[in-house]
Scaffold this active site. Sequence first.
Site, mmCIF file in Angstrom:
data_model
loop_
_atom_site.group_PDB
_atom_site.id
_atom_site.type_symbol
_atom_site.label_atom_id
_atom_site.label_comp_id
_atom_site.label_asym_id
_atom_site.label_seq_id
_atom_site.Cartn_x
_atom_site.Cartn_y
_atom_site.Cartn_z
ATOM 1 C CE LYS A 135 11.748 -3.089 -4.713
ATOM 2 N NZ LYS A 135 12.385 -4.009 -4.980
ATOM 3 C CG ASN A 138 1.494 0.850 3.972
ATOM 4 O OD1 ASN A 138 1.292 -1.014 4.312
ATOM 5 N ND2 ASN A 138 2.295 1.517 4.301
ATOM 6 N N GLY A 139 -1.325 -1.283 6.167
ATOM 7 C CA GLY A 139 -0.697 -1.956 7.345
ATOM 8 C C GLY A 139 -1.755 -3.720 7.551
ATOM 9 C CB CYS A 166 -1.102 -0.189 1.489
ATOM 10 S SG CYS A 166 -2.429 -1.832 1.148
ATOM 11 C CD1 TRP A 216 0.391 -6.396 -3.005
ATOM 12 C CD2 TRP A 216 -0.559 -7.284 -0.493
ATOM 13 N NE1 TRP A 216 0.196 -8.355 -2.601
ATOM 14 C CE2 TRP A 216 0.173 -8.266 -1.710
ATOM 15 C CE3 TRP A 216 -1.121 -7.166 0.890
ATOM 16 C CZ2 TRP A 216 -0.021 -9.199 -0.869
ATOM 17 C CZ3 TRP A 216 -0.272 -8.588 1.560
ATOM 18 C CH2 TRP A 216 -0.272 -9.520 0.636
ATOM 19 C CD GLU A 275 17.531 -13.457 -6.964
ATOM 20 O OE1 GLU A 275 16.547 -13.596 -5.843
ATOM 21 O OE2 GLU A 275 17.156 -11.991 -7.105
ATOM 22 N NE ARG A 302 5.039 1.825 -0.197
ATOM 23 C CZ ARG A 302 5.423 1.535 1.140
ATOM 24 N NH1 ARG A 302 6.669 2.003 0.573
ATOM 25 N NH2 ARG A 302 5.664 1.133 1.637
ATOM 26 C CD GLU A 352 10.653 -11.565 -7.935
ATOM 27 O OE1 GLU A 352 11.791 -11.819 -7.986
ATOM 28 O OE2 GLU A 352 10.062 -11.879 -6.837
ATOM 29 C CE LYS A 403 14.103 -11.262 -8.219
ATOM 30 N NZ LYS A 403 14.227 -10.445 -7.771
ATOM 31 C CG HIS A 446 20.786 -36.620 -1.644
ATOM 32 N ND1 HIS A 446 21.375 -38.026 -0.974
ATOM 33 C CD2 HIS A 446 21.781 -36.113 -2.092
ATOM 34 C CE1 HIS A 446 22.205 -37.916 -1.764
ATOM 35 N NE2 HIS A 446 23.013 -37.320 -2.022
HETATM 36 C C1 F6R Z 1 12.156 -11.122 -4.043
HETATM 37 C C2 F6R Z 1 11.746 -9.668 -3.714
HETATM 38 C C3 F6R Z 1 11.114 -9.561 -2.370
HETATM 39 C C4 F6R Z 1 12.097 -8.576 -1.324
HETATM 40 C C5 F6R Z 1 11.210 -9.378 -0.142
HETATM 41 C C6 F6R Z 1 12.556 -8.752 0.909
HETATM 42 O O1 F6R Z 1 12.207 -9.687 -6.647
HETATM 43 O O2 F6R Z 1 11.921 -8.138 -4.060
HETATM 44 O O3 F6R Z 1 11.767 -11.221 -2.036
HETATM 45 O O4 F6R Z 1 13.493 -9.616 -1.873
HETATM 46 O O5 F6R Z 1 10.414 -9.360 0.295
HETATM 47 O O6 F6R Z 1 12.587 -7.016 1.051
HETATM 48 P P1 F6R Z 1 13.293 -6.552 1.146
HETATM 49 O O7 F6R Z 1 14.473 -6.488 1.200
HETATM 50 O O8 F6R Z 1 12.493 -4.680 1.300
HETATM 51 O O9 F6R Z 1 13.378 -6.756 3.154
#
Ligand code: F6R
Length: 614
Positions: A609, A101-102, A2, A75, A484, A27, A491, A488, A507
């Site tokens: 985000k 937000n929250g 949010c 969100w 990672e 956000r 997501e 990617k 395994h």
């Molecule tokens: C993946 C991604 C998330 C963040 C995670 C932590 O691409 O962006 O997995 O890495 O939510 O976010 P921060 O670093 O803001 O604590």
Amino acid sequence: MCGIIGYVGPRVARDVVVSGLRRMEYRGYDSAGVAVITDGALEVRKKAGKIGNLIAELDEAPLPDTEIGIGHTRWATHGGPTDANAHPHVSGNGRIALIHNGIIENFAALRLELETRGVALASQTDTEVAAQLLGVEVGAGADLADAMRTVCRRLEGAFTLVAIDATQPDRLVAARRNSPLVVGVGEGESFVASDVSAFIEFTRNAVELGQDQVVDVSRDGFTVTDFDGSPAVSHPFEVTWDLSAAEKAGYDWFMRKEIFEQPKAVADTLLGRYTTDGALKLDELHIPEAELRSIDKIIIVACGTAYYAGLVAKYAIEHWTRVACEVEIASEFRYRDPIITRSTLVVTISQSGETADTLMAIRHAREQHAKVIAICNTNGSTIPRESDAVLYTHAGPEIGVASTKGFLTQVAACYLLGLYLAQVRGTMFGDEIGRWMGELAATPPLIQQVLDGLDPIKQLAAQFIDKKSVLFLGRHVGYPVALEGALKLKEIAYLHAEGFPAGELKHGPIALVEHGTPIFVVVPPQGRDQLHDKVVSNIQEVRARGALTVVLAEEGDAEVEPYADVIFALPRVSTLLQPLVATIPLQFFACELATLKGYDVDQPRNLAKSVTVE
Ligand code: F6R
């Protein structure tokens, strides 16, 4: 999660608010809404879906020009992404418009209480209870800020709230607990927002609010109190980047732009840390060296991509400092009653500085008297403020929801921290540290070299449009890179992907491999240890079962070539530093594939985000 913005000043509030929402849409993008005050009444426009829907609504039913306004991009947590559940929410007496937000955890009890008092609620959200409670308070004659404090004392959970009162068109009041809120201070105008990107166009002077604070904002300034009304201290800071950093600069996606910003982001993170007299200096780490020498365990705590950066860090930190280093997913950390003592150093990693799980882990660690160092990208965010020390990454704003430059700079900062601890604890000689710093300092041009050679990855993505699942393998620091790479793809390309330690495949997971199964493999540099050869054997094992192998290996690695269907050459670096170059093709591959599939790379479904709820 949010984005919220409020404005009071001489500009057209609606336009300021909408431009701030555009910049904060990363956000959350389930709905968006705006409220303004005109002739003593509230006017609200809100729409489910992305901000484009709100803008279309504003075209159809324009809002008047006013000097005060609030806006929200959502969100969804409580209640689906509908028009009715979109913010702002308005109290039954029409006095209060409120954004949030929250998560208000005790909302069910408060809702029941309101309903018992005859207040009809128009949405399924937790937010509306705060709007209605505030409406009841001001309706009974309370001042808006007093009413906000009264309501906040009753709320449990995480919240940033911003409210306007229809009878006071020159004032907005905001509050925060466990969710972000910054004030922007302009000349004769003021802003409140979830993050500075919302108002960076107008001012770089910002003020970070503390936990459990209420801010009363007019165009001429603001006053801050705690929830009991006592004056409280807030922290001014200057934003070091400008509007251009928060825009796409000709790229189709923020994510692509951010991938290509990585040479600079890593260089900026390393900048000024190594002095001409050969010492590593981390000036912002205000923890006495004696305390760093007394540490007997390091626990790295983070979520998602930042957690994978922590996994890379473990290899480097243990190797360089000989201190045991554990890496924990923040949402699991405090619930398993971890063993923490005064001699434990907890290192948290967070791009946003607002991730609720990581924040809760910090609080738990500090309650046990551990020292906490935050590695963070966002000045003015909560995590650095609640930590004992902070090491900032200097990636600039990361707006694409999928983290890219955030990851690389976190890894770089972890190397710095590891080398610094080795220096302080005397586990490495100065010239050895100097050699590592030299190699680190040489990585930005190598990262650029990788970026300049990504065409084969682009072509590869075109062959993956119909793939249903992709595996990623790596050993040592190549394992977190594999994780990672898989994250990617999941997501942004919505493609099932999993990362495994290459040796673990036999395994169990190798049963997944059939003819044509695509497997990306990160191959360590050829070196003295057997890592490289072991991974080459693992490639042969999956190839023998029909896998399509996409191999990332050091340039000139002739040994692996016969077993690779596709090979991407990486510049030569030490094994420990390889994530800085090996991650990039995987980020780019995901971005390319998602683009080809027609997905919104910067705003992938269901994600936001900054994850400010647990
Ligand atoms: C993946 C991604 C998330 C963040 C995670 C932590 O691409 O962006 O997995 O890495 O939510 O976010 P921060 O670093 O803001 O604590």
